[in-house]
Design a protein around this motif. Structure first.
Motif, mmCIF file in Angstrom:
data_model
loop_
_atom_site.group_PDB
_atom_site.id
_atom_site.type_symbol
_atom_site.label_atom_id
_atom_site.label_comp_id
_atom_site.label_asym_id
_atom_site.label_seq_id
_atom_site.Cartn_x
_atom_site.Cartn_y
_atom_site.Cartn_z
ATOM 1 N N LYS A 279 27.635 -27.973 26.651
ATOM 2 C CA LYS A 279 27.399 -28.391 25.356
ATOM 3 C C LYS A 279 28.512 -28.253 24.619
ATOM 4 C CE LYS A 279 22.296 -27.644 25.418
ATOM 5 N NZ LYS A 279 21.116 -26.825 24.711
ATOM 6 N N SER A 280 28.738 -29.205 23.558
ATOM 7 C CA SER A 280 29.806 -28.873 22.725
ATOM 8 C C SER A 280 30.017 -27.486 22.273
ATOM 9 C CB SER A 280 29.769 -29.824 21.622
ATOM 10 O OG SER A 280 30.800 -29.634 20.863
ATOM 11 N N SER A 281 29.017 -26.712 21.755
ATOM 12 C CA SER A 281 29.125 -25.429 21.271
ATOM 13 C C SER A 281 29.632 -24.379 22.288
ATOM 14 C CB SER A 281 27.721 -24.849 20.729
ATOM 15 O OG SER A 281 26.615 -25.020 21.519
ATOM 16 N N SER A 282 29.121 -24.479 23.383
ATOM 17 C CA SER A 282 29.493 -23.824 24.510
ATOM 18 C C SER A 282 30.860 -23.886 24.874
ATOM 19 C CB SER A 282 28.548 -24.051 25.649
ATOM 20 O OG SER A 282 27.406 -23.901 25.726
ATOM 21 N N SER A 284 33.356 -24.494 22.859
ATOM 22 C CA SER A 284 34.023 -24.083 21.736
ATOM 23 C C SER A 284 34.053 -22.683 21.845
ATOM 24 C CB SER A 284 33.454 -24.050 20.223
ATOM 25 O OG SER A 284 33.370 -25.610 19.987
ATOM 26 N N ARG A 285 32.996 -21.927 22.281
ATOM 27 C CA ARG A 285 33.052 -20.416 22.639
ATOM 28 C C ARG A 285 33.718 -20.065 23.775
ATOM 29 N NH1 ARG A 285 27.417 -20.957 20.863
ATOM 30 N NH2 ARG A 285 26.678 -21.417 23.065
ATOM 31 N N TRP A 395 40.370 -26.428 17.063
ATOM 32 C CA TRP A 395 39.388 -27.073 17.891
ATOM 33 C C TRP A 395 38.159 -27.120 17.065
ATOM 34 C CZ3 TRP A 395 38.829 -29.515 22.457
ATOM 35 C CH2 TRP A 395 37.632 -29.770 22.765
ATOM 36 N N TRP A 396 37.784 -25.931 16.386
ATOM 37 C CA TRP A 396 36.788 -25.941 15.369
ATOM 38 C C TRP A 396 36.885 -27.153 14.294
ATOM 39 C CZ3 TRP A 396 37.328 -19.973 15.744
ATOM 40 C CH2 TRP A 396 36.740 -19.532 16.601
ATOM 41 N N ASN A 399 36.029 -30.285 15.691
ATOM 42 C CA ASN A 399 34.546 -30.513 15.817
ATOM 43 C C ASN A 399 33.967 -30.744 14.620
ATOM 44 O OD1 ASN A 399 34.875 -30.113 18.627
ATOM 45 N ND2 ASN A 399 33.804 -28.007 18.714
ATOM 46 N N LYS A 403 31.787 -34.125 13.426
ATOM 47 C CA LYS A 403 30.516 -34.034 12.876
ATOM 48 C C LYS A 403 30.383 -34.999 11.595
ATOM 49 C CE LYS A 403 26.898 -30.899 12.262
ATOM 50 N NZ LYS A 403 26.271 -31.446 11.002
#
Length: 414
Positions: A279-282, A284-285, A395-396, A399, A403
Protein backbone atom coordinates in the motif's frame (compact mmCIF):
# COMPACT_ATOMS: atom_id res chain seq x y z
CA UNK A 1 -9.05 -6.36 -30.98
CA UNK A 2 -9.05 -8.51 -27.86
CA UNK A 3 -6.41 -10.80 -29.34
CA UNK A 4 -4.23 -7.84 -30.30
CA UNK A 5 -4.42 -6.32 -26.84
CA UNK A 6 -3.59 -9.62 -25.21
CA UNK A 7 -0.49 -9.92 -27.38
CA UNK A 8 0.76 -6.65 -25.92
CA UNK A 9 0.59 -7.92 -22.33
CA UNK A 10 3.69 -9.43 -20.78
CA UNK A 11 2.56 -12.95 -20.07
CA UNK A 12 5.56 -14.55 -21.71
CA UNK A 13 8.55 -14.81 -19.38
CA UNK A 14 10.92 -14.86 -22.35
CA UNK A 15 10.07 -11.28 -23.21
CA UNK A 16 10.78 -10.09 -19.65
CA UNK A 17 14.02 -12.08 -19.76
CA UNK A 18 15.06 -10.34 -22.99
CA UNK A 19 14.43 -6.87 -21.55
CA UNK A 20 16.10 -7.75 -18.24
CA UNK A 21 19.16 -9.25 -19.95
CA UNK A 22 19.51 -6.17 -22.13
CA UNK A 23 19.33 -3.84 -19.12
CA UNK A 24 21.87 -6.05 -17.34
CA UNK A 25 24.36 -5.76 -20.21
CA UNK A 26 23.80 -1.99 -20.49
CA UNK A 27 24.58 -1.60 -16.79
CA UNK A 28 27.61 -3.90 -17.08
CA UNK A 29 28.95 -1.99 -20.09
CA UNK A 30 28.71 1.23 -18.07
CA UNK A 31 30.25 -0.19 -14.86
CA UNK A 32 33.08 -2.29 -16.25
CA UNK A 33 34.93 0.70 -17.70
CA UNK A 34 35.82 1.83 -14.16
CA UNK A 35 38.16 -1.13 -13.41
CA UNK A 36 39.25 -1.35 -17.08
CA UNK A 37 40.11 2.35 -17.47
CA UNK A 38 43.50 2.25 -15.72
CA UNK A 39 44.69 -0.70 -17.81
CA UNK A 40 43.46 0.94 -21.01
CA UNK A 41 45.30 4.17 -20.19
CA UNK A 42 48.58 2.39 -19.47
CA UNK A 43 48.35 0.07 -22.49
CA UNK A 44 47.70 2.99 -24.85
CA UNK A 45 50.60 5.07 -23.55
CA UNK A 46 48.83 7.81 -21.57
CA UNK A 47 48.99 8.62 -17.87
CA UNK A 48 46.68 6.98 -15.37
CA UNK A 49 45.22 10.40 -14.56
CA UNK A 50 43.44 10.38 -17.93
CA UNK A 51 41.67 7.08 -17.20
CA UNK A 52 38.73 8.91 -15.65
CA UNK A 53 37.88 10.47 -19.00
CA UNK A 54 36.75 7.06 -20.25
CA UNK A 55 34.10 6.84 -17.51
CA UNK A 56 33.08 10.48 -17.95
CA UNK A 57 32.70 10.12 -21.72
CA UNK A 58 30.12 7.36 -21.35
CA UNK A 59 28.22 8.99 -18.47
CA UNK A 60 27.96 12.46 -20.01
CA UNK A 61 26.98 11.26 -23.49
CA UNK A 62 24.38 8.92 -21.96
CA UNK A 63 22.96 11.76 -19.85
CA UNK A 64 22.67 14.08 -22.86
CA UNK A 65 21.01 11.50 -25.12
CA UNK A 66 18.52 10.66 -22.36
CA UNK A 67 17.38 14.29 -22.47
CA UNK A 68 16.96 14.16 -26.24
CA UNK A 69 15.36 10.78 -26.88
CA UNK A 70 11.66 10.35 -26.22
CA UNK A 71 9.68 7.16 -25.78
CA UNK A 72 6.84 6.46 -28.17
CA UNK A 73 3.45 4.86 -27.45
CA UNK A 74 3.82 2.14 -30.07
CA UNK A 75 5.41 -1.14 -28.97
CA UNK A 76 6.37 -2.23 -32.50
CA UNK A 77 8.17 1.06 -33.09
CA UNK A 78 10.07 0.70 -29.81
CA UNK A 79 11.11 -2.84 -30.71
CA UNK A 80 12.58 -1.61 -34.01
CA UNK A 81 14.46 1.14 -32.17
CA UNK A 82 15.86 -1.41 -29.70
CA UNK A 83 17.24 -3.53 -32.54
CA UNK A 84 18.75 -0.47 -34.24
CA UNK A 85 20.36 0.81 -31.04
CA UNK A 86 21.57 -2.71 -30.22
CA UNK A 87 23.44 -2.73 -33.52
CA UNK A 88 25.13 0.55 -32.60
CA UNK A 89 26.16 -0.48 -29.08
CA UNK A 90 27.42 -3.86 -30.33
CA UNK A 91 29.61 -2.31 -33.02
CA UNK A 92 31.11 0.37 -30.76
CA UNK A 93 31.75 -2.08 -27.90
CA UNK A 94 33.52 -4.55 -30.18
CA UNK A 95 35.40 -1.72 -31.89
CA UNK A 96 36.92 -0.62 -28.57
CA UNK A 97 38.57 -4.03 -28.22
CA UNK A 98 40.62 -3.68 -31.43
CA UNK A 99 41.78 -0.07 -31.07
CA UNK A 100 45.22 0.87 -29.72
CA UNK A 101 44.85 4.65 -29.51
CA UNK A 102 43.49 6.13 -26.27
CA UNK A 103 41.61 8.95 -27.91
CA UNK A 104 39.96 6.66 -30.44
CA UNK A 105 38.84 4.40 -27.58
CA UNK A 106 37.60 7.52 -25.77
CA UNK A 107 35.54 8.43 -28.85
CA UNK A 108 34.06 4.93 -29.10
CA UNK A 109 33.09 5.07 -25.41
CA UNK A 110 31.34 8.36 -26.09
CA UNK A 111 29.40 6.71 -28.92
CA UNK A 112 28.68 3.69 -26.73
CA UNK A 113 27.23 6.03 -24.11
CA UNK A 114 24.89 7.51 -26.72
CA UNK A 115 23.62 4.09 -27.79
CA UNK A 116 23.58 2.70 -24.24
CA UNK A 117 21.73 5.67 -22.75
CA UNK A 118 19.13 5.58 -25.51
CA UNK A 119 18.74 1.81 -25.11
CA UNK A 120 18.08 2.15 -21.38
CA UNK A 121 15.24 4.61 -22.08
CA UNK A 122 13.68 2.72 -24.99
CA UNK A 123 13.98 -0.70 -23.34
CA UNK A 124 12.20 0.49 -20.18
CA UNK A 125 9.49 2.24 -22.17
CA UNK A 126 9.01 -0.86 -24.34
CA UNK A 127 8.53 -3.12 -21.33
CA UNK A 128 5.98 -0.73 -19.83
CA UNK A 129 4.09 -0.55 -23.12
CA UNK A 130 3.70 -4.31 -23.41
CA UNK A 131 2.93 -4.81 -19.71
CA UNK A 132 -0.61 -5.06 -18.42
CA UNK A 133 -1.78 -2.63 -15.75
CA UNK A 134 -1.47 -5.28 -13.05
CA UNK A 135 2.09 -6.26 -14.00
CA UNK A 136 3.57 -2.88 -14.92
CA UNK A 137 5.03 -2.03 -11.51
CA UNK A 138 6.37 -5.55 -10.95
CA UNK A 139 8.00 -5.74 -14.38
CA UNK A 140 9.64 -2.33 -14.00
CA UNK A 141 11.04 -3.22 -10.57
CA UNK A 142 12.47 -6.44 -12.01
CA UNK A 143 14.07 -4.50 -14.87
CA UNK A 144 15.63 -1.85 -12.62
CA UNK A 145 17.10 -4.54 -10.35
CA UNK A 146 19.43 -5.46 -13.21
CA UNK A 147 21.79 -2.65 -12.13
CA UNK A 148 22.66 -4.00 -8.65
CA UNK A 149 22.90 -7.52 -10.09
CA UNK A 150 25.38 -6.28 -12.71
CA UNK A 151 27.42 -4.68 -9.93
CA UNK A 152 27.29 -7.78 -7.72
CA UNK A 153 27.80 -10.55 -10.28
CA UNK A 154 28.51 -9.11 -13.71
CA UNK A 155 31.55 -6.98 -12.86
CA UNK A 156 33.33 -9.64 -10.70
CA UNK A 157 32.66 -12.37 -13.28
CA UNK A 158 33.89 -10.23 -16.15
CA UNK A 159 37.01 -9.25 -14.22
CA UNK A 160 37.64 -12.91 -13.37
CA UNK A 161 37.20 -13.90 -17.03
CA UNK A 162 39.77 -11.33 -18.17
CA UNK A 163 42.23 -11.73 -15.31
CA UNK A 164 44.39 -14.17 -17.26
CA UNK A 165 44.23 -12.17 -20.52
CA UNK A 166 43.62 -8.45 -21.15
CA UNK A 167 40.78 -5.93 -21.01
CA UNK A 168 40.06 -6.41 -24.73
CA UNK A 169 38.44 -9.76 -23.97
CA UNK A 170 35.96 -8.01 -21.67
CA UNK A 171 34.64 -5.83 -24.49
CA UNK A 172 34.54 -8.83 -26.80
CA UNK A 173 32.43 -10.78 -24.31
CA UNK A 174 30.11 -7.80 -23.89
CA UNK A 175 29.75 -7.44 -27.66
CA UNK A 176 28.93 -11.13 -27.95
CA UNK A 177 26.30 -10.70 -25.25
CA UNK A 178 24.67 -7.86 -27.18
CA UNK A 179 24.62 -10.04 -30.30
CA UNK A 180 22.83 -12.80 -28.36
CA UNK A 181 20.26 -10.31 -27.05
CA UNK A 182 19.62 -9.08 -30.61
CA UNK A 183 18.90 -12.66 -31.68
CA UNK A 184 16.59 -13.20 -28.70
CA UNK A 185 14.62 -10.04 -29.47
CA UNK A 186 14.24 -11.10 -33.09
CA UNK A 187 13.11 -14.62 -32.13
CA UNK A 188 10.64 -13.35 -29.51
CA UNK A 189 8.98 -11.24 -32.19
CA UNK A 190 8.38 -14.26 -34.39
CA UNK A 191 7.14 -16.28 -31.41
CA UNK A 192 4.55 -13.66 -30.50
CA UNK A 193 3.56 -12.94 -34.06
CA UNK A 194 3.30 -9.60 -35.80
CA UNK A 195 -0.45 -9.10 -36.14
CA UNK A 196 -0.51 -5.99 -33.99
CA UNK A 197 -1.25 -3.01 -36.18
CA UNK A 198 0.97 0.02 -35.54
CA UNK A 199 -1.87 2.60 -35.52
CA UNK A 200 -3.62 0.81 -32.65
CA UNK A 201 -2.71 2.43 -29.32
CA UNK A 202 -1.71 -0.18 -26.72
CA UNK A 203 -3.91 1.24 -23.98
CA UNK A 204 -7.08 2.83 -25.27
CA UNK A 205 -8.30 4.21 -21.91
CA UNK A 206 -5.03 6.08 -21.36
CA UNK A 207 -4.87 7.38 -24.94
CA UNK A 208 -8.39 8.81 -24.79
CA UNK A 209 -8.28 10.10 -21.23
CA UNK A 210 -6.67 13.55 -20.98
CA UNK A 211 -3.85 14.08 -18.54
CA UNK A 212 -4.77 15.99 -15.36
CA UNK A 213 -3.97 19.74 -15.39
CA UNK A 214 -1.30 19.36 -12.69
CA UNK A 215 0.84 17.06 -14.85
CA UNK A 216 3.78 19.47 -15.10
CA UNK A 217 3.91 20.04 -11.34
CA UNK A 218 3.65 16.32 -10.65
CA UNK A 219 6.44 15.64 -13.14
CA UNK A 220 8.72 18.28 -11.61
CA UNK A 221 8.16 16.99 -8.08
CA UNK A 222 8.78 13.39 -9.16
CA UNK A 223 12.06 14.36 -10.82
CA UNK A 224 13.07 16.34 -7.73
CA UNK A 225 12.49 13.28 -5.52
CA UNK A 226 14.60 11.07 -7.81
CA UNK A 227 17.36 13.69 -7.87
CA UNK A 228 17.31 13.96 -4.08
CA UNK A 229 17.53 10.18 -3.68
CA UNK A 230 20.47 9.79 -6.08
CA UNK A 231 22.45 12.84 -4.91
CA UNK A 232 22.08 11.94 -1.23
CA UNK A 233 23.32 8.44 -2.04
CA UNK A 234 26.40 9.40 -4.04
CA UNK A 235 27.49 12.13 -1.62
CA UNK A 236 28.40 9.22 0.66
CA UNK A 237 28.86 6.20 -1.60
CA UNK A 238 31.82 7.77 -3.42
CA UNK A 239 33.59 8.56 -0.12
CA UNK A 240 32.72 5.47 1.93
CA UNK A 241 35.27 3.26 0.09
CA UNK A 242 37.83 6.07 0.37
CA UNK A 243 37.35 6.12 4.14
CA UNK A 244 37.61 2.32 4.36
CA UNK A 245 40.87 2.28 2.40
CA UNK A 246 42.64 5.40 3.70
CA UNK A 247 41.51 5.37 7.32
CA UNK A 248 40.92 1.70 8.12
CA UNK A 249 43.25 0.11 5.56
CA UNK A 250 40.66 -2.43 4.43
CA UNK A 251 41.95 -5.07 1.93
CA UNK A 252 40.71 -4.79 -1.65
CA UNK A 253 39.36 -8.36 -1.52
CA UNK A 254 37.18 -7.46 1.47
CA UNK A 255 35.92 -4.33 -0.29
CA UNK A 256 35.04 -6.40 -3.37
CA UNK A 257 33.15 -8.82 -1.14
CA UNK A 258 31.18 -5.87 0.30
CA UNK A 259 30.11 -4.84 -3.21
CA UNK A 260 29.10 -8.40 -4.10
CA UNK A 261 27.03 -8.91 -0.94
CA UNK A 262 25.41 -5.48 -1.20
CA UNK A 263 24.59 -5.99 -4.87
CA UNK A 264 23.01 -9.39 -4.26
CA UNK A 265 21.16 -8.04 -1.20
CA UNK A 266 19.76 -5.14 -3.23
CA UNK A 267 18.72 -7.44 -6.06
CA UNK A 268 16.91 -9.88 -3.75
CA UNK A 269 15.22 -7.06 -1.82
CA UNK A 270 13.90 -5.43 -4.99
CA UNK A 271 12.74 -8.79 -6.34
CA UNK A 272 10.79 -9.32 -3.10
CA UNK A 273 9.26 -5.86 -3.36
CA UNK A 274 8.32 -6.50 -7.01
CA UNK A 275 6.28 -9.56 -6.05
CA UNK A 276 4.44 -7.94 -3.15
CA UNK A 277 1.37 -5.75 -3.20
CA UNK A 278 2.34 -2.83 -0.96
CA UNK A 279 0.00 0.00 0.00
CA UNK A 280 0.98 3.64 -0.49
CA UNK A 281 1.19 4.27 3.25
CA UNK A 282 3.48 1.27 3.68
CA UNK A 283 5.74 2.53 0.89
CA UNK A 284 6.09 5.87 2.69
CA UNK A 285 7.08 4.14 5.91
CA UNK A 286 9.48 1.86 4.04
CA UNK A 287 11.23 4.83 2.40
CA UNK A 288 11.52 6.53 5.80
CA UNK A 289 12.95 3.37 7.41
CA UNK A 290 15.48 2.91 4.61
CA UNK A 291 16.52 6.56 4.98
CA UNK A 292 17.02 6.07 8.73
CA UNK A 293 19.04 2.90 8.06
CA UNK A 294 21.29 4.88 5.69
CA UNK A 295 21.90 7.59 8.32
CA UNK A 296 22.61 5.09 11.09
CA UNK A 297 25.03 3.17 8.84
CA UNK A 298 26.89 6.39 7.98
CA UNK A 299 27.32 7.58 11.56
CA UNK A 300 28.35 4.16 12.84
CA UNK A 301 30.69 3.38 9.95
CA UNK A 302 32.51 6.71 9.86
CA UNK A 303 33.01 6.74 13.65
CA UNK A 304 34.55 3.32 14.24
CA UNK A 305 38.10 2.00 14.09
CA UNK A 306 36.96 -1.58 13.50
CA UNK A 307 37.45 -2.33 9.79
CA UNK A 308 35.10 -5.32 9.80
CA UNK A 309 32.29 -3.39 11.49
CA UNK A 310 32.77 -0.47 9.09
CA UNK A 311 32.59 -2.87 6.13
CA UNK A 312 29.29 -4.24 7.46
CA UNK A 313 27.83 -0.74 7.82
CA UNK A 314 28.99 0.07 4.27
CA UNK A 315 27.17 -3.00 2.95
CA UNK A 316 24.00 -1.99 4.83
CA UNK A 317 24.24 1.54 3.43
CA UNK A 318 24.60 0.32 -0.17
CA UNK A 319 21.64 -2.06 0.17
CA UNK A 320 19.39 0.52 1.85
CA UNK A 321 20.27 3.31 -0.59
CA UNK A 322 19.95 1.11 -3.71
CA UNK A 323 16.61 -0.35 -2.65
CA UNK A 324 15.28 3.09 -1.70
CA UNK A 325 16.20 4.60 -5.08
CA UNK A 326 14.78 1.68 -7.07
CA UNK A 327 11.51 1.66 -5.10
CA UNK A 328 11.09 5.43 -5.47
CA UNK A 329 11.76 5.30 -9.21
CA UNK A 330 9.40 2.35 -9.71
CA UNK A 331 6.56 3.84 -7.68
CA UNK A 332 6.78 7.26 -9.33
CA UNK A 333 6.97 6.04 -12.93
CA UNK A 334 4.31 3.34 -12.61
CA UNK A 335 1.83 5.73 -10.98
CA UNK A 336 1.92 8.28 -13.81
CA UNK A 337 -0.28 8.44 -16.89
CA UNK A 338 1.00 7.37 -20.31
CA UNK A 339 1.91 10.87 -21.52
CA UNK A 340 3.77 11.83 -18.35
CA UNK A 341 5.39 8.41 -18.06
CA UNK A 342 7.11 8.68 -21.46
CA UNK A 343 8.58 12.02 -20.40
CA UNK A 344 9.88 10.92 -17.01
CA UNK A 345 11.47 7.71 -18.31
CA UNK A 346 13.99 9.67 -20.38
CA UNK A 347 14.34 12.53 -17.89
CA UNK A 348 14.97 10.32 -14.86
CA UNK A 349 17.74 8.44 -16.65
CA UNK A 350 19.46 11.72 -17.57
CA UNK A 351 19.00 13.12 -14.09
CA UNK A 352 20.47 10.01 -12.49
CA UNK A 353 23.65 10.42 -14.56
CA UNK A 354 23.92 14.11 -13.70
CA UNK A 355 23.05 13.48 -10.04
CA UNK A 356 25.89 10.95 -9.75
CA UNK A 357 28.34 13.62 -10.86
CA UNK A 358 26.74 16.27 -8.64
CA UNK A 359 26.83 14.06 -5.55
CA UNK A 360 30.45 13.14 -6.18
CA UNK A 361 31.42 16.81 -6.67
CA UNK A 362 29.64 17.93 -3.49
CA UNK A 363 31.35 15.30 -1.37
CA UNK A 364 34.79 16.10 -2.77
CA UNK A 365 34.44 19.81 -1.96
CA UNK A 366 33.29 19.09 1.61
CA UNK A 367 36.26 16.95 2.63
CA UNK A 368 38.89 18.73 4.72
CA UNK A 369 42.21 17.60 6.18
CA UNK A 370 42.90 17.07 9.88
CA UNK A 371 46.12 18.13 11.57
CA UNK A 372 47.63 14.71 10.78
CA UNK A 373 46.75 15.17 7.06
CA UNK A 374 44.05 12.48 7.25
CA UNK A 375 40.75 13.28 5.51
CA UNK A 376 37.98 14.68 7.70
CA UNK A 377 34.49 13.54 6.63
CA UNK A 378 32.53 15.51 9.26
CA UNK A 379 31.00 18.00 6.81
CA UNK A 380 30.20 15.23 4.34
CA UNK A 381 28.30 13.27 7.01
CA UNK A 382 26.33 16.36 8.10
CA UNK A 383 25.28 17.36 4.58
CA UNK A 384 24.50 13.75 3.64
CA UNK A 385 22.25 13.35 6.70
CA UNK A 386 20.22 16.42 5.68
CA UNK A 387 19.96 15.32 2.04
CA UNK A 388 18.96 11.77 2.95
CA UNK A 389 16.07 12.97 5.15
CA UNK A 390 14.99 15.42 2.45
CA UNK A 391 13.93 12.51 0.24
CA UNK A 392 11.16 11.07 2.50
CA UNK A 393 9.97 14.62 3.22
CA UNK A 394 9.60 15.29 -0.52
CA UNK A 395 7.88 11.92 -0.87
CA UNK A 396 5.27 12.86 1.75
CA UNK A 397 4.74 16.23 0.02
CA UNK A 398 4.23 14.40 -3.26
CA UNK A 399 1.70 12.01 -1.71
CA UNK A 400 -0.22 14.94 -0.20
CA UNK A 401 -0.25 16.72 -3.54
CA UNK A 402 -1.52 13.63 -5.35
CA UNK A 403 -4.25 13.15 -2.74
CA UNK A 404 -5.46 16.73 -3.20
CA UNK A 405 -5.57 16.29 -6.97
CA UNK A 406 -7.50 13.03 -6.51
CA UNK A 407 -10.02 14.78 -4.23
CA UNK A 408 -10.47 17.59 -6.77
CA UNK A 409 -11.35 15.19 -9.60
CA UNK A 410 -14.78 14.07 -8.27
CA UNK A 411 -15.63 17.67 -7.43
CA UNK A 412 -14.81 18.83 -10.94
CA UNK A 413 -16.96 16.10 -12.49
CA UNK A 414 -19.94 16.95 -10.26
Amino acid sequence: MKIQLNQLKVSDISLILCCFSLHFLIALDMLIIVPFSASIALDTGVTGAQAGYLTAAYALSAAVICLVIKGSKNANHERKRILLLLTGVTVTTLLASVLNDFYLILFTRLLTGIFGGALAVVNLNYLLLVSSDNNRKKNMAILLSAFPLALALGVPLLLFSTSATQWQLGFQLLGSGFICISILFTLSKHCQGSTVTPPTPPFTPESTTPEPPATNRVLQLALLIITSAVVSTFVISTQYPVMLITTLDIPSSQLSLCYTISGLGSFLAVQTYARMSVKSSSISRLIALLSIAMIVAIHLGFNTLDAMFAAITFTIFVIASSVRTLIITTELISSLGANTRTKIISLQSAIQHFAVGLGSTISSTLITLRSDSAPDFTQVITVATVLIMLTPILWWVNNGSNKREYDKAPAAKS
